[in-house]
Design a protein around this motif. Structure first.
Motif, short mmCIF file in Angstrom:
data_model
loop_
_atom_site.label_atom_id
_atom_site.label_comp_id
_atom_site.label_asym_id
_atom_site.label_seq_id
_atom_site.Cartn_x
_atom_site.Cartn_y
_atom_site.Cartn_z
N ILE A 60 -10.14 -32.07 -39.08
CA ILE A 60 -9.79 -30.86 -38.95
C ILE A 60 -8.63 -30.61 -39.84
CG2 ILE A 60 -10.14 -30.53 -36.54
CD1 ILE A 60 -7.27 -30.85 -36.03
N ALA A 61 -8.27 -29.33 -40.42
CA ALA A 61 -7.27 -29.22 -41.07
C ALA A 61 -6.23 -28.00 -40.49
CB ALA A 61 -7.59 -28.45 -42.46
N CYS A 62 -5.01 -28.56 -40.49
CA CYS A 62 -4.09 -27.42 -39.77
C CYS A 62 -3.29 -26.80 -40.66
CB CYS A 62 -3.03 -28.46 -39.04
SG CYS A 62 -4.11 -29.51 -37.60
N ARG A 63 -3.06 -25.51 -40.46
CA ARG A 63 -1.84 -24.88 -41.32
C ARG A 63 -0.97 -24.07 -40.53
NH1 ARG A 63 -2.96 -19.47 -41.46
NH2 ARG A 63 -5.01 -18.97 -40.92
N ARG A 64 0.27 -23.91 -40.96
CA ARG A 64 1.14 -23.21 -40.08
C ARG A 64 1.21 -21.66 -40.80
NH1 ARG A 64 5.15 -23.99 -36.57
NH2 ARG A 64 4.85 -26.15 -36.48
N HIS A 65 1.09 -20.68 -39.66
CA HIS A 65 1.51 -19.40 -40.19
C HIS A 65 2.78 -18.66 -38.92
CE1 HIS A 65 0.61 -15.65 -41.97
NE2 HIS A 65 0.51 -14.84 -40.79
N GLY A 66 3.80 -18.57 -39.55
CA GLY A 66 4.79 -18.23 -38.64
C GLY A 66 4.98 -19.22 -37.63
N GLN A 67 5.02 -19.06 -36.42
CA GLN A 67 5.26 -19.83 -35.17
C GLN A 67 3.93 -20.72 -34.70
OE1 GLN A 67 6.84 -17.21 -32.13
NE2 GLN A 67 5.20 -17.55 -31.02
N PHE A 68 2.83 -20.15 -35.31
CA PHE A 68 1.48 -20.87 -34.95
C PHE A 68 1.14 -21.65 -35.79
CE2 PHE A 68 1.91 -16.51 -32.67
CZ PHE A 68 1.77 -17.03 -31.68
N VAL A 69 0.38 -23.07 -35.08
CA VAL A 69 -0.40 -23.66 -36.33
C VAL A 69 -1.78 -23.62 -35.86
CG1 VAL A 69 -0.67 -26.15 -36.41
CG2 VAL A 69 1.55 -25.65 -36.23
#
Length: 97
Positions: A60-69
């Motif tokens: 999997i790839a994870c990315r943060r956008h604001g307070q969410f991952v």
């Protein structure tokens, strides 16, 4: 794909909870940690632990956008894994012990 990568992916998917999480992420375009927590009642800390292992295995790839991952599956990793397993299955050498 190196043998060590095959082993890492195999170990990551061998855990029932991680496999369920990976299936859920693969079935969706992307998922947040909160969505994963709510699907099975898994604690946020446990989800984070499993996401880390899946990420380290390249599944999997994870990315943060604001307070969410946001997590999403990496289909290229699975494709390479399947090719590596097929190559092992075709091998004439006996398995290492």
């Amino acid at each position: 794909m190196e043998r060590s990568e095959v082993e890492k992916i195999s170990k990551a998917l061998a855990d029932e909870t991680r496999l369920r999480i990976f299936e859920a992420i693969s079935g969706a375009r992307q998922m947040t940690c909160g969505e994963i927590v709510s699907m099975r009642g898994i604690t946020p800390a446990t989800v984070s632990h499993h996401l880390k292992i899946l990420s380290e295995a390249g599944l999997i790839a994870c990315r943060r956008h604001g307070q969410f991952v946001y997590s999403q599956a990496v289909p290229e990793t699975i494709a390479a894994y399947v090719r590596a397993l097929a190559k092992i299955a075709r091998s004439k050498k006996p398995a290492r012990r």
